[in-house]
Design an enzyme around this catalytic site. Sequence first.
Site: not given
Length: 102
Positions: A8-10, A12, A16
Site C-alpha cells: 500500500s502507498c499513500p 494507492g 502499490t
Amino acid sequence: MYLVAVCSCPVGIAHTYMAAANLKKAAQKKGIEIKVETQGAQGVEDEITEEDLKRCDACIIASDVKIKNSSRFKDIPTMSFKVNEPIKDADAVIDELVEALG
C-alpha cells in the site's frame, strides 16, 4: 514456504502495484508461494483470507501508510518495509525475511 504480503502507498496507484508485482516475481524465482494483497485506490484486492493466514509462514508489509486490518497478522512473523523497497529490490526483501525466519 508460503508467504502473504500487503502492499500500500499513500496514493494507492503505481507504487502499490509495482511493489506487488515485484514481490510475486521474486518469490516465484525462489520457488516460494506468495499471495499479495493490495490496498490502493481500487480498495482491497486479492484479500488475504483466514485460510491464507492459517497456512502462511510469514508476512511482508510493504507500505508507507497504515494498512487496513493489520491486527490479523498479530500471531504471524511479520516484517515491514517501505513500499519502495520491493520496487527497488524485491529479492533482498524476501531474502531478509527468509533469513530472519532461520
